[in-house]
Design an enzyme around this catalytic site. Structure first.
Site, PDB file in Angstrom:
ATOM      1  N   GLY A   1       0.863  -1.183   0.000  1.00 56.02           N
ATOM      2  CA  GLY A   1       0.000   0.000   0.000  1.00 56.02           C
ATOM      3  C   GLY A   1       0.895   1.227   0.000  1.00 56.02           C
ATOM      4  NE  ARG A   2       3.632   2.498   5.458  1.00 54.48           N
ATOM      5  CZ  ARG A   2       2.813   3.148   6.273  1.00 54.48           C
ATOM      6  NH1 ARG A   2       2.829   4.448   6.319  1.00 54.48           N
ATOM      7  NH2 ARG A   2       1.976   2.482   7.071  1.00 54.48           N
TER       8      ARG A   2
ATOM      9  NE  ARG B   1       1.387   7.347   8.258  1.00 49.96           N
ATOM     10  CZ  ARG B   1       2.664   7.431   8.545  1.00 49.96           C
ATOM     11  NH1 ARG B   1       3.327   8.557   8.359  1.00 49.96           N
ATOM     12  NH2 ARG B   1       3.310   6.387   9.004  1.00 49.96           N
TER      13      ARG B   1
ATOM     14  CB  CYS C   1      -9.594  22.777  20.008  1.00 44.84           C
ATOM     15  SG  CYS C   1      -9.777  24.457  19.438  1.00 44.84           S
TER      16      CYS C   1
ATOM     17  CE1 TYR D   1      -3.059   2.800   5.065  1.00 49.27           C
ATOM     18  CE2 TYR D   1      -0.702   3.041   4.671  1.00 49.27           C
ATOM     19  CZ  TYR D   1      -1.843   2.255   4.688  1.00 49.27           C
ATOM     20  OH  TYR D   1      -1.767   0.938   4.308  1.00 49.27           O
TER      21      TYR D   1
HETATM   22  C1  LIG Z   1      -3.017  -2.228   5.233  1.00 46.42           C
HETATM   23  C2  LIG Z   1      -2.844  -3.521   4.555  1.00 46.42           C
HETATM   24  C3  LIG Z   1      -1.857  -3.690   3.574  1.00 46.42           C
HETATM   25  C4  LIG Z   1      -0.884  -2.607   3.165  1.00 46.42           C
HETATM   26  O1  LIG Z   1      -0.034  -2.193   4.161  1.00 46.42           O
HETATM   27  P1  LIG Z   1       1.116  -1.137   3.764  1.00 46.42           P
HETATM   28  O2  LIG Z   1       1.866  -0.962   5.016  1.00 46.42           O
HETATM   29  O3  LIG Z   1       0.457   0.107   3.328  1.00 46.42           O
HETATM   30  O4  LIG Z   1       1.918  -1.767   2.697  1.00 46.42           O
HETATM   31  C5  LIG Z   1      -1.790  -4.900   2.914  1.00 46.42           C
HETATM   32  N1  LIG Z   1      -2.635  -5.919   3.237  1.00 46.42           N
HETATM   33  C6  LIG Z   1      -3.581  -5.800   4.186  1.00 46.42           C
HETATM   34  C7  LIG Z   1      -4.482  -6.939   4.470  1.00 46.42           C
HETATM   35  C8  LIG Z   1      -3.715  -4.604   4.877  1.00 46.42           C
HETATM   36  O5  LIG Z   1      -4.665  -4.495   5.814  1.00 46.42           O
END
Ligand SMILES: *Cc1c(COP(=O)(O)O)cnc(C)c1O
Length: 420
Positions: free
Chosen positions: A281-282, A318, A350, A379
């Site tokens: 993801g990230r 974050r 606040c 995120y």
């Molecule tokens: C959040 C998540 C990811 C991705 O995590 P990253 O740290 O953004 O790479 C992959 N698989 C599942 C099931 C997740 O919940």
């Protein structure tokens, strides 16, 4: 192979004049997301894992243009809710820009304690897209799918009993909420097959934070998944070892050596008669995004210089939620000629947690400066809220260098829109 692209894009590499122009045109605060960089990150990941299926974890950034860009590049989409499944299918099916063949086959729904409405929606979508895959992390979810007539593709999420993560809130592998206990997974696979589900894979995700310094936890997770796949009572199509590929948030942090991670993954997995799948993801979106915010207030106190900006924890959560570090850059044309001052950058919310950084040495601030916060593509907008009646910011995408307003700024009317 195409020319190698840098493994990380640092905040300093963004063109300050361009960012200032975007801020002038679209206002502040503003998310800027470079789809060209998203493509580069995808290609680097696909290059390191040439035989694996790459499933983008949509929750990092669900903007339709991100989903369609990655879909066109060849990625699958891993979804954490029915809403994400609907958005992924829409993006892959040409709802925004791109259309791919058989969008359903690209979509995985990872059901974590799924609300009834999510299962209803996903089963309805499955009737339309019969090749989508549902990943279950509890036997209970099988019963609920069966009750809805689902007998499609099914994957079992395992709690591998090892966790990685830069903060306890993002370490999920050792957390009992996620997945079935490792020792029960084989039985659940057999049970699911007996009950007529099309069992296609096993899955684990250990939380975010695979780092080059410590691949031990990742190796252990992958090795356990390899064992599980070899012992599986039914043939499997894939072994999905999740995401969590780290990105360097701090300027002195080295980027992840993706080839080393890929080698460790293949070695730990061993021989399995199933395809590897990963879920970054990230890694795909973090350094493709920055958040721009204007300085409203400069306040000298005995302890520090407080710099108040117009983005806060409602814009980028974050730092408040995970104590996360984000690089900050003053984009003023003369920033380089100013002396540096230790400063605390805060938002207008606040809450005492509404702080982006403390004691950070940055160019002396002036009201009207625009600051950029780095690595805001993952995120960031996803966790934005309207707390304090703050409308969420706009998002501009860069695609082949060209800027487009991808999502307009909310207004207070958007905040109250649903009130009867
Ligand atoms: C959040 C998540 C990811 C991705 O995590 P990253 O740290 O953004 O790479 C992959 N698989 C599942 C099931 C997740 O919940």
């Amino acid at each position: 192979m195409s020319a190698a692209t840098p493994a990380v894009r640092r905040l300093d590499a963004w063109d300050a004049a361009r960012l200032r122009d975007l801020r002038d045109e679209h206002g502040s605060p503003l998310y800027v997301l470079d789809l060209d960089r998203v493509r580069e990150n995808y290609r680097r990941m696909a290059g390191a894992f040439p035989d694996a299926e790459i499933r983008y974890a949509a929750k990092a950034n669900t903007l339709g243009r991100v989903l369609s860009t990655l879909g066109e590049a060849g990625a699958g989409i891993e979804c954490a809710s029915a809403g994400e499944v609907a958005r992924a299918l829409d993006a892959l099916d040409g709802g925004t820009d791109g259309a791919v063949a058989d969008p359903g086959a690209r979509v995985q729904y990872t059901a974590v304690n799924p609300p009834a409405g999510d299962l209803d929606t996903v089963v309805d979508l499955w009737r339309e897209y019969p090749d989508l895959t549902v990943t279950v992390g509890a036997e209970d979810t099988l019963d609920r799918l069966e009750a809805r007539g689902y007998d499609g593709r099914l994957c079992v999420r395992v709690n591998p009993g090892v966790g990685a993560g830069h903060h306890e809130k993002v370490s999920t592998g050792a957390d009992a909420k996620f997945g079935v206990p490792y020792g029960l997974a084989t039985d659940l696979l057999a049970d699911a097959a007996d009950r007529g589900f099309d069992v296609v894979g096993v899955h684990a995700h250990a939380g975010s934070g695979i780092s080059g310094d410590d691949l031990a936890a990742h190796r252990e997770l992958v090795a356990r998944m390899g064992d599980l796949a070899r012992d599986a009572p039914v043939p499997l199509e894939f072994v999905d070892v999740g995401g969590g590929f780290g990105v360097p948030y701090r300027p002195d942090e080295a980027p992840l050596d993706l080839d080393a991670v890929a080698d460790a993954t293949r070695e730990a997995l061993g021989d399995v008669d199933a395809r590897l799948a990963v879920e970054p993801g990230r890694y795909l979106v973090a350094d493709a995004g920055v958040l721009l915010a204007d300085v409203n207030t400069v306040k000298e106190t005995p302890e520090t210089t407080v710099v108040g900006v117009d983005a806060g924890m409602t814009t980028l959560l974050r730092p408040a939620m995970y104590d996360a570090y984000h690089a900050v850059r003053n984009l003023a044309p003369d920033a380089g000629e100013r002396g540096t001052v230790a400063q605390t950058v805060t938002g207008p919310i606040c809450e005492s947690a509404d702080v982006f950084c403390t004691d950070r040495d940055l160019p002396a601030p002036a009201r009207g400066d625009t600051l950029a916060l780095g690595n805001a593509g993952a995120y960031g907008y996803e966790m934005a809220s309207q707390y304090n009646s703050r409308p969420r910011p706009a998002t501009v995408t860069l695609d082949d260098g060209a800027a487009t307003l991808a999502r307009r700024r909310e207004t207070v009317a958007d905040v109250t829109r649903l009130e009867e």
